[in-house]
Enzyme design. Structure first.
Site, PDB file in Angstrom:
ATOM      1  N   ARG A 153      52.216  44.663  47.648  1.00 51.48           N
ATOM      2  CA  ARG A 153      53.150  44.986  46.749  1.00 51.48           C
ATOM      3  C   ARG A 153      54.456  44.977  47.470  1.00 51.48           C
ATOM      4  O   ARG A 153      54.745  45.776  48.425  1.00 51.48           O
ATOM      5  CB  ARG A 153      53.050  46.122  46.129  1.00 51.48           C
ATOM      6  CG  ARG A 153      54.285  46.627  45.289  1.00 51.48           C
ATOM      7  CD  ARG A 153      53.824  48.038  44.283  1.00 51.48           C
ATOM      8  NE  ARG A 153      53.263  47.378  43.265  1.00 51.48           N
ATOM      9  CZ  ARG A 153      52.795  48.182  42.063  1.00 51.48           C
ATOM     10  NH1 ARG A 153      53.388  49.522  42.050  1.00 51.48           N
ATOM     11  NH2 ARG A 153      52.067  47.707  41.068  1.00 51.48           N
ATOM     12  N   GLN A 190      48.222  42.868  36.962  1.00 51.61           N
ATOM     13  CA  GLN A 190      48.342  43.678  35.624  1.00 51.61           C
ATOM     14  C   GLN A 190      47.877  42.501  34.408  1.00 51.61           C
ATOM     15  O   GLN A 190      47.193  43.045  33.603  1.00 51.61           O
ATOM     16  CB  GLN A 190      49.870  43.944  35.611  1.00 51.61           C
ATOM     17  CG  GLN A 190      49.968  44.994  34.313  1.00 51.61           C
ATOM     18  CD  GLN A 190      49.247  46.104  34.049  1.00 51.61           C
ATOM     19  OE1 GLN A 190      49.611  46.847  35.020  1.00 51.61           O
ATOM     20  NE2 GLN A 190      48.588  46.332  33.068  1.00 51.61           N
TER      21      GLN A 190
HETATM   22  N1   CP Z   1      51.012  49.151  36.135  1.00 51.44           N
HETATM   23  C1   CP Z   1      51.057  49.293  37.632  1.00 51.44           C
HETATM   24  O1   CP Z   1      51.210  48.388  38.533  1.00 51.44           O
HETATM   25  O2   CP Z   1      51.151  50.739  37.899  1.00 51.44           O
HETATM   26  P1   CP Z   1      51.479  51.148  39.450  1.00 51.44           P
HETATM   27  O3   CP Z   1      52.918  50.996  39.532  1.00 51.44           O
HETATM   28  O4   CP Z   1      51.129  52.681  39.292  1.00 51.44           O
HETATM   29  O5   CP Z   1      50.496  50.580  40.235  1.00 51.44           O
END
Ligand code: CP
Length: 308
Positions: free
Chosen positions: A107, A137
């Protein structure tokens, strides 16, 4: 090398296979305790690096649990605590990590970081969100829709609010799974022109409708997301709230959608901003199934990447 970088760059049959695999794996667990392993252990002997340069609850926990259920091991790494945050190149980091682990999920902020990681890694790389896209997602969202309502092909999905990275991956999914997509929001927050072009060339219904009440007519699924993303400056908050207030998903808006329409939000949410609690906790909402399905969908993505 089967990287999972984006939905629009992954072949349609592969995407279909991953959603079907996710649905099967969820059914096979059949309500057993979350900490118990799957019957098959496809990731046994595999080590997975989970790198986070931005905060996360769902992505972090669902990947970690998913790997463990499949018999693998994880190491969760903060970008700030790695040499990555202190000048080592992404390319060198990718080469080094590839000597230790079998799969990398990252990420990050810039899409270029993800692509450099994928270019130099000799193990598969998964996009766990960039400023531009969030494909894991949306794989979970497609799974969730189909789990509740059957095939999403030919349905109408309406995105209300900011045309952000999550919206972008939904547009990619519309093109690949063949459903219509309507964006409703202020012009300044439209989805990127590149994604609009991709949708228009895909032979699906793609439209932008400034009137949210008109936009949701005939909708099978209404989706929104936080009005200020992790990479947006805090200074943008007040302006964005003013711009986006007319696009709040509330009961009056949901009443204009199809009676069996679903409501999704990837979470985390700012309750009573982008969506009211009445909608989030109401009869159309599937937000917690959607969150759970991150686990199952990503297990399918990891198996596809590793070919196991
Ligand atoms: N929806 C999502 O990616 O949640 P997080 O940011 O908590 O990982």
């Amino acid at each position: 090398m089967k990287h999972f970088l984006d939905i629009h760059t992954t072949a349609k049959p592969e995407l279909r296979g991953m959603v079907d695999s996710a649905l099967s794996m969820k059914a096979a667990r059949n309500g057993r305790p979350k900490g118990t392993p799957d019957d098959d252990q496809p990731l046994a002997g595999h080590m997975v690096a989970l790198i986070f340069e931005k905060p996360s609850t769902r992505t972090r926990v669902s990947f970690d649990v998913g790997v463990r259920q499949m018999g693998g091991q994880t190491m969760v790494l903060s970008g700030k605590e790695m040499q990555l945050g202190h000048g080592e190149t992404i390319a060198d980091t990718a080469r080094v990590l590839s000597r230790y682990v079998d799969l990398i999920m990252i990420r990050t902020f810039e899409e270029a970081t993800l692509h450099e990681m994928a270019e130099y890694a000799t193990v598969p790389v998964i996009n766990g969100l960039t400023n531009r896209t969030h494909p894991c997602q949306i794989m979970a969202d497609i799974m969730t829709y189909e789990e509740k309502r059957g095939p999403i092909t030919g349905k109408k999905v309406v995105w209300a609010g900011d045309g952000n990275n999550v919206c972008a991956s939904f547009i990619h999914a519309a093109a690949q799974f063949g459903f219509d997509f309507t964006f409703t929001g202020p012009q300044t927050l439209d989805p990127e022109a590149e994604w609009q072009g991709l949708a228009r060339n895909a032979g699906i219904g793609f439209s932008i409708e400034r009137d949210p009440l008109k936009a949701v007519e005939g909708a099978d699924l209404v989706v929104t997301d936080t009005w200020v993303s992790m990479h947006d400056p805090e200074s943008a908050k007040e302006r964005r709230h003013n711009q986006l207030r007319p696009y709040q998903v509330n009961e009056a808006l949901m009443e204009r959608a199809n009676p069996d329409a679903l409501f999704m939000h990837c979470l985390p949410a700012h309750r009573n901003d982008e969506a009211t609690s009445a909608v989030m906790d109401g009869p159309h909402s599937v937000i917690f199934d959607e969150a759970e399905n991150r686990l199952h969908a990503q297990k399918a993505v990891m198996r596809w990447c590793l070919g196991v």
